[in-house]
Design an enzyme around this catalytic site. Sequence first.
Site, PDB file in Angstrom:
ATOM      1  N   GLY A 106       0.825  -1.194   0.000  1.00 50.36           N
ATOM      2  CA  GLY A 106       0.000   0.000   0.000  1.00 50.36           C
ATOM      3  C   GLY A 106       0.864   1.250   0.000  1.00 50.36           C
ATOM      4  N   GLY A 155       0.522  -5.186   0.627  1.00 52.41           N
ATOM      5  CA  GLY A 155      -0.617  -5.213  -0.290  1.00 52.41           C
ATOM      6  C   GLY A 155      -0.359  -5.999  -1.557  1.00 52.41           C
ATOM      7  CD  GLU A 178       1.952  -5.674   6.194  1.00 56.79           C
ATOM      8  OE1 GLU A 178       1.444  -5.623   5.071  1.00 56.79           O
ATOM      9  OE2 GLU A 178       2.798  -6.544   6.507  1.00 56.79           O
ATOM     10  CG  ASP A 186      -3.167  -5.184   5.963  1.00 58.50           C
ATOM     11  OD1 ASP A 186      -2.046  -5.535   5.524  1.00 58.50           O
ATOM     12  OD2 ASP A 186      -3.714  -4.111   5.641  1.00 58.50           O
TER      13      ASP A 186
END
Length: 315
Positions: A106, A155, A178, A186
Amino acid sequence: MRAVLARAVGSSATSCCGAIFKVAISFKGVFGNTSTTSSMAAPLILASVEQGIGEIKLNRPRALNSLNYEMVTLLHHTYRAWSQPDAGVRAVLLSGMGDKAFCAGGDVKSVAQMVMASNRHAAMAFFKQEYLTNAAISTLQMPHISLLDGITMGGGAGLSMHGHFRVATERTVFAMPECAIGLFPDVGMMALLPRLPGELGCYLALTGARLTGADVKAAGLATHYIPSSHLHLIKQQLQQAGPEAADLPVVNRILTAIEAQAAERQKPGVSSFEPLMPIIRRCFGHQLVGDIVATLQAEKAEQDWCQEALKQLQK
């Protein structure tokens, strides 16, 4: 493993923005000089259908193909459109433009900018759209093939790991970093990491350790290992397969045949983590992070590796 991560991060979904805000600037070197705006720029994704094969290329090579809100929205709409019975798409091929990254994750910087502008709603909308895209990929009936030719983090794992086929190359660099920014793994990886052999998933989640292409294949995160010089054969042979390209076993045979052909000329690298599996099991096979830390501190073998793991855990 889930218990370990829950205690380690102690985070709810709404804490994502705060964690990212605090550390986004430190990620500038990883994600490049990114921006949420796409004006005066090339299309964020390149999507086309040729001979029944839908091809999506993430098109932010200067930002290592990191995902912003516009990108994940376009991706979600594309997957939904191609899922329709009359779309004429038999299989989907996903890759990243440039020679450095499939997808670095991301766009942390753009999300942080939203938070700094007191626009947490927009920041949370990014995560919602990203997760919807991951879910759309996971429910595709047609074969989905991701080419992990370069950096694949965060991501980028969400876009690839929920699809049917993941192709690693000699340029693959995989990580879930992360925890280093106060977040948790995630994009659905909390469901996938515990399935890895031994305590490898817990190790990757808590330390953000990086895996090579050979590592990714050995861990089962990639279904195939094909050198980048042979990737062009995948689209070519999928198109030649005609209607059979919609059949998962046929696609698997195509990828396996290309993998075998490439191995005759260029043998895949050796996995670096496999010799470390005994120590990974010993050190990361605990319910509490404190016990993991204590075991690493007391471990006599592979002390350099233990110190590096401790360093990452303390970030």
